[in-house]
Design a protein around this motif. Sequence first.
Motif, PDB file in Angstrom:
ATOM      1  N   TYR A 127      24.465  43.135  37.678  1.00 18.08           N
ATOM      2  CA  TYR A 127      25.170  43.542  36.453  1.00 18.08           C
ATOM      3  C   TYR A 127      26.175  42.461  36.075  1.00 18.08           C
ATOM      4  O   TYR A 127      27.098  42.170  36.850  1.00 18.08           O
ATOM      5  N   GLY A 128      25.998  41.867  34.879  1.00 22.52           N
ATOM      6  CA  GLY A 128      26.997  40.907  34.394  1.00 22.52           C
ATOM      7  C   GLY A 128      26.384  39.617  33.879  1.00 22.52           C
ATOM      8  O   GLY A 128      25.167  39.446  33.895  1.00 22.52           O
ATOM      9  N   ALA A 129      27.245  38.757  33.367  1.00 23.83           N
ATOM     10  CA  ALA A 129      26.916  37.443  32.773  1.00 23.83           C
ATOM     11  C   ALA A 129      26.258  37.604  31.394  1.00 23.83           C
ATOM     12  O   ALA A 129      25.951  38.726  30.964  1.00 23.83           O
ATOM     13  N   LYS A 130      26.072  36.478  30.741  1.00 29.22           N
ATOM     14  CA  LYS A 130      25.527  36.490  29.376  1.00 29.22           C
ATOM     15  C   LYS A 130      24.080  36.982  29.377  1.00 29.22           C
ATOM     16  O   LYS A 130      23.378  36.813  30.371  1.00 29.22           O
ATOM     17  N   LYS A 151      13.870  43.444  46.746  1.00 27.79           N
ATOM     18  CA  LYS A 151      13.643  44.430  45.667  1.00 27.79           C
ATOM     19  C   LYS A 151      14.801  44.355  44.687  1.00 27.79           C
ATOM     20  O   LYS A 151      15.946  44.654  45.064  1.00 27.79           O
ATOM     21  N   ILE A 152      14.516  43.936  43.451  1.00 34.16           N
ATOM     22  CA  ILE A 152      15.560  43.907  42.437  1.00 34.16           C
ATOM     23  C   ILE A 152      15.380  45.157  41.579  1.00 34.16           C
ATOM     24  O   ILE A 152      14.415  45.294  40.830  1.00 34.16           O
ATOM     25  N   ALA A 153      16.303  46.100  41.759  1.00 31.43           N
ATOM     26  CA  ALA A 153      16.145  47.420  41.163  1.00 31.43           C
ATOM     27  C   ALA A 153      16.404  47.394  39.659  1.00 31.43           C
ATOM     28  O   ALA A 153      15.886  48.228  38.915  1.00 31.43           O
ATOM     29  N   GLY A 154      17.188  46.448  39.173  1.00 32.40           N
ATOM     30  CA  GLY A 154      17.466  46.398  37.729  1.00 32.40           C
ATOM     31  C   GLY A 154      18.522  45.364  37.390  1.00 32.40           C
ATOM     32  O   GLY A 154      19.128  44.750  38.280  1.00 32.40           O
ATOM     33  N   ILE A 155      18.682  45.179  36.066  1.00 33.72           N
ATOM     34  CA  ILE A 155      19.575  44.136  35.543  1.00 33.72           C
ATOM     35  C   ILE A 155      20.234  44.658  34.260  1.00 33.72           C
ATOM     36  O   ILE A 155      19.562  45.295  33.442  1.00 33.72           O
ATOM     37  N   ILE A 156      21.544  44.381  34.087  1.00 35.59           N
ATOM     38  CA  ILE A 156      22.214  44.633  32.793  1.00 35.59           C
ATOM     39  C   ILE A 156      23.145  43.462  32.538  1.00 35.59           C
ATOM     40  O   ILE A 156      23.835  43.006  33.467  1.00 35.59           O
ATOM     41  N   ASP A 157      23.187  42.972  31.302  1.00 40.65           N
ATOM     42  CA  ASP A 157      24.093  41.847  31.046  1.00 40.65           C
ATOM     43  C   ASP A 157      25.530  42.345  30.934  1.00 40.65           C
ATOM     44  O   ASP A 157      25.782  43.544  30.814  1.00 40.65           O
ATOM     45  N   GLY A 158      26.465  41.412  31.002  1.00 41.86           N
ATOM     46  CA  GLY A 158      27.882  41.767  31.064  1.00 41.86           C
ATOM     47  C   GLY A 158      28.522  41.987  29.708  1.00 41.86           C
ATOM     48  O   GLY A 158      29.757  42.064  29.624  1.00 41.86           O
ATOM     49  N   TYR A 159      27.719  42.071  28.666  1.00 46.90           N
ATOM     50  CA  TYR A 159      28.297  42.280  27.329  1.00 46.90           C
ATOM     51  C   TYR A 159      27.868  43.621  26.740  1.00 46.90           C
ATOM     52  O   TYR A 159      28.212  43.941  25.608  1.00 46.90           O
ATOM     53  N   GLU A 160      27.151  44.402  27.546  1.00 44.07           N
ATOM     54  CA  GLU A 160      26.789  45.767  27.159  1.00 44.07           C
ATOM     55  C   GLU A 160      28.086  46.588  27.141  1.00 44.07           C
ATOM     56  O   GLU A 160      28.866  46.542  28.083  1.00 44.07           O
ATOM     57  N   PHE A 193      25.724  43.921  42.473  1.00 43.17           N
ATOM     58  CA  PHE A 193      26.527  42.714  42.278  1.00 43.17           C
ATOM     59  C   PHE A 193      27.083  42.747  40.869  1.00 43.17           C
ATOM     60  O   PHE A 193      26.321  42.933  39.909  1.00 43.17           O
ATOM     61  N   VAL A 194      28.412  42.586  40.741  1.00 43.87           N
ATOM     62  CA  VAL A 194      29.057  42.696  39.433  1.00 43.87           C
ATOM     63  C   VAL A 194      29.680  41.351  39.055  1.00 43.87           C
ATOM     64  O   VAL A 194      30.579  40.851  39.736  1.00 43.87           O
ATOM     65  N   ALA A 195      29.186  40.772  37.956  1.00 41.77           N
ATOM     66  CA  ALA A 195      29.634  39.428  37.535  1.00 41.77           C
ATOM     67  C   ALA A 195      30.282  39.501  36.158  1.00 41.77           C
ATOM     68  O   ALA A 195      29.666  39.177  35.149  1.00 41.77           O
ATOM     69  N   LEU A 196      31.540  39.982  36.130  1.00 41.66           N
ATOM     70  CA  LEU A 196      32.243  40.091  34.836  1.00 41.66           C
ATOM     71  C   LEU A 196      33.467  39.184  34.799  1.00 41.66           C
ATOM     72  O   LEU A 196      34.254  39.239  33.867  1.00 41.66           O
ATOM     73  N   GLY A 197      33.648  38.383  35.852  1.00 39.44           N
ATOM     74  CA  GLY A 197      34.870  37.571  35.975  1.00 39.44           C
ATOM     75  C   GLY A 197      35.963  38.411  36.631  1.00 39.44           C
ATOM     76  O   GLY A 197      35.896  39.638  36.656  1.00 39.44           O
ATOM     77  N   SER A 198      36.957  37.722  37.173  1.00 39.24           N
ATOM     78  CA  SER A 198      38.035  38.407  37.904  1.00 39.24           C
ATOM     79  C   SER A 198      39.294  38.518  37.051  1.00 39.24           C
ATOM     80  O   SER A 198      39.588  37.590  36.319  1.00 39.24           O
ATOM     81  N   PRO A 199      40.043  39.586  37.135  1.00 36.48           N
ATOM     82  CA  PRO A 199      39.829  40.761  37.995  1.00 36.48           C
ATOM     83  C   PRO A 199      39.046  41.882  37.305  1.00 36.48           C
ATOM     84  O   PRO A 199      38.965  42.981  37.821  1.00 36.48           O
ATOM     85  N   ARG A 200      38.433  41.570  36.161  1.00 36.80           N
ATOM     86  CA  ARG A 200      37.733  42.625  35.423  1.00 36.80           C
ATOM     87  C   ARG A 200      36.664  43.312  36.269  1.00 36.80           C
ATOM     88  O   ARG A 200      36.532  44.548  36.277  1.00 36.80           O
ATOM     89  N   GLN A 201      35.875  42.484  36.977  1.00 39.80           N
ATOM     90  CA  GLN A 201      34.787  43.057  37.771  1.00 39.80           C
ATOM     91  C   GLN A 201      35.331  43.958  38.882  1.00 39.80           C
ATOM     92  O   GLN A 201      34.738  44.994  39.189  1.00 39.80           O
ATOM     93  N   GLU A 202      36.485  43.587  39.446  1.00 42.84           N
ATOM     94  CA  GLU A 202      37.053  44.399  40.523  1.00 42.84           C
ATOM     95  C   GLU A 202      37.573  45.732  39.974  1.00 42.84           C
ATOM     96  O   GLU A 202      37.395  46.776  40.589  1.00 42.84           O
ATOM     97  N   TYR A 203      38.200  45.692  38.795  1.00 46.04           N
ATOM     98  CA  TYR A 203      38.649  46.946  38.173  1.00 46.04           C
ATOM     99  C   TYR A 203      37.441  47.821  37.846  1.00 46.04           C
ATOM    100  O   TYR A 203      37.464  49.034  38.043  1.00 46.04           O
TER     101      TYR A 203
END
Length: 237
Positions: A106-109, A128-137, A156-166
């Motif tokens: 989940y995340g990135a362009k 096994k990659i269960a799914g994908i969502i971009d970080g601008y949804e 895995f969450v790739a939204l940049g820090s600390p956004r992804q942690e929140y």
Amino acid sequence: MKEKFLGVDVSNYTYDQLKKNIMTDINEHRKSFIVAINPEKILQAQKDADLLHLLNTATYQIPDGVGILIASRMTGGTIRERVTGIDMLLALCEQASLHGKSVFLYGAKPGVAEKASHRLKEMYPDLKIAGIIDGYEKDQDHIKDTINQAKPDIVFVALGSPRQEYWIVDHMEEMDAKVFQGVGGSFDVLSGRVKRAPAVFQKVGLEWLYRLIKEPWRIKRQIKLPTFLLKVLKTKK
Ligand code: UDP
């Protein structure tokens, strides 16, 4: 086990211990949250009590930065090996492929996580990659439902820090997945959009120098390292 630098916990586990612990967490249905800690984040947390609390809420704070290793030596700690966000991600993908667990990206362009997933499949054909969502949804319910329907073990969450942690602390309890890791720009690196330093730079601990040459504006971030070390030194009794 943890060491504390300016109030922020950092785990002193190596990759092997982390892999073992996290797989046990999954098998015993315990949730875990992995956050990468570097001197910049620790300094940021000095001015932001919510961030400090957030970082300390994580199950595993991985020592992602040479500055942490120096601080650990200075304070008589035992952290000797960097654990980077991207290598932790790879280590978990390897474990997932070996033990039949699945991952969600989940995340990135838009398009970047797909490319990253192709790279991961090349490295770990059984993954096994269960799914994908971009970080601008924007639709949070859609994100939550998509992840829950995909039933991944690891997100895995790739939204940049600390956004992804929140995002992780706000959502992990309502999600079925077990492991949540904030991975910053890792999908960009895996997709080939952004290049990592050559292995030799990584080995001798000079990845920061390579990045500085490639992206000179990083000086603003890197200049914080001496400030961090001085502060750690001051708190040392
Ligand atoms: N990103 C995202 N949604 C946003 C803002 C950023 O998905 O609203 C992604 C961005 O495309 C990039 C990652 O978050 O893939 C941030 O990477 P960066 O290297 O800046 O992370 P950091 O330095 O915080 O670890």
